[in-house]
Design an enzyme around this catalytic site. Sequence first.
Site, PDB file in Angstrom:
ATOM      1  CG  ASN A 182      -1.746   1.217   1.371  1.00  0.00           C
ATOM      2  OD1 ASN A 182      -1.867   1.989   0.419  1.00  0.00           O
ATOM      3  ND2 ASN A 182      -2.340   1.424   2.539  1.00  0.00           N
ATOM      4  CE  LYS A 218      -0.182   3.472   4.563  1.00  0.00           C
ATOM      5  NZ  LYS A 218      -0.164   3.620   6.000  1.00  0.00           N
ATOM      6  CG  HIS A 276      -5.961   1.965   4.945  1.00  0.00           C
ATOM      7  ND1 HIS A 276      -5.565   2.978   5.790  1.00  0.00           N
ATOM      8  CD2 HIS A 276      -4.934   1.092   4.886  1.00  0.00           C
ATOM      9  CE1 HIS A 276      -4.327   2.714   6.219  1.00  0.00           C
ATOM     10  NE2 HIS A 276      -3.920   1.582   5.682  1.00  0.00           N
ATOM     11  CD  GLU A 297      -3.085   5.669   6.392  1.00  0.00           C
ATOM     12  OE1 GLU A 297      -3.051   5.673   5.149  1.00  0.00           O
ATOM     13  OE2 GLU A 297      -2.164   5.221   7.103  1.00  0.00           O
ATOM     14  CD  GLU A 315      -3.648  -2.373   7.403  1.00  0.00           C
ATOM     15  OE1 GLU A 315      -2.496  -2.558   7.007  1.00  0.00           O
ATOM     16  OE2 GLU A 315      -4.307  -1.364   7.110  1.00  0.00           O
ATOM     17  N   GLY A 335       2.197   2.454  10.830  1.00  0.00           N
ATOM     18  CA  GLY A 335       3.190   3.525  10.711  1.00  0.00           C
ATOM     19  C   GLY A 335       3.872   3.909  12.001  1.00  0.00           C
ATOM     20  CB  SER A 384       4.754  -1.573  12.300  1.00  0.00           C
ATOM     21  OG  SER A 384       4.384  -0.225  12.532  1.00  0.00           O
TER      22      SER A 384
HETATM   23  P1  PGA Z   1       2.577   0.494   7.692  1.00  0.00           P
HETATM   24  O1  PGA Z   1       1.135   0.711   7.051  1.00  0.00           O
HETATM   25  O2  PGA Z   1       3.120  -0.799   7.135  1.00  0.00           O
HETATM   26  O3  PGA Z   1       3.374   1.674   7.270  1.00  0.00           O
HETATM   27  O4  PGA Z   1       2.391   0.412   9.169  1.00  0.00           O
HETATM   28  C1  PGA Z   1       0.277  -0.360   6.826  1.00  0.00           C
HETATM   29  C2  PGA Z   1      -0.992   0.119   6.178  1.00  0.00           C
HETATM   30  O5  PGA Z   1      -1.405   1.258   6.447  1.00  0.00           O
HETATM   31  O6  PGA Z   1      -1.609  -0.593   5.384  1.00  0.00           O
END
Ligand code: PGA
Length: 238
Positions: free
Chosen positions: A13, A15, A93, A95, A163, A169, A203
């Site tokens: 992903n 983003k 997601h 976000e 998640e 992140g 992460s």
């Molecule tokens: P990350 O994000 O691996 O940077 O923690 C995962 C995601 O948002 O799908």
Amino acid sequence: MNFDNFSSIFIANWKLNGDIQFIKEYYQKLIPSNNNCVVVCPPNIFLHQLKTNNSNLFSGAQDVSIYNEGAYTGEISAAMLNDNNIKFCIVGHSERRQHFNESNKAVNLKSINLIKNKIIPVVCIGETLEEKEKKITKDVLLKQINESIPAISNNQNTIIAYEPIWAIGTGLTPTLDDIDEVHSYIRNIDKKFNKFKILYGGSVKSSNSADINQIKNVDGCLIGGASLKVNEFNTIIS
Ligand code: PGA
């Protein structure tokens, strides 16, 4: 899609990151593995720049409209993604839930549109740190699953990604036992989920991906930050 040929599924992903030069260099270095399914999800405008082979390397979108056509400026429909050979789409997601008010109901509608257009929704669910501390993770996930995953979903046309929001992140991850427990919980919410592919995200990096992938109930990973470093991603998917 028949996922049985793959040992694991890895979804990158990106983003809101990447540009044409980045993609060029990325695909020169990317080494897809034969045993695993690899899906790269860039910002939509770059979907055409990605290499896919329709066997173990695919492109995915990060979102789709709840609408199929009409006066909805800025939107992209599931049919349009299908028309462009897109096989996967992340939905719900955290976000998008947080910054764009995406509700379970919207995720459900988007998933229906995707499935009808032969695209696999990767439905994201997860608890906040506050919910984890209140020990209501399972209740939160149950509600998200019941409301986000449509009745037409099955193990061939839908993927679930767990998640935990506090792990995205942040460099933090649940313990391996905690991941196993949550994935096993999801799998057993209803008989219909027994055979679903359930990915872990939050992460994931090259130093922890092998351990996470060894967990019995983990069928692969959704990777954000670490998927932007192609060498790191190569290690994760190898
Ligand atoms: P990350 O994000 O691996 O940077 O923690 C995962 C995601 O948002 O799908």
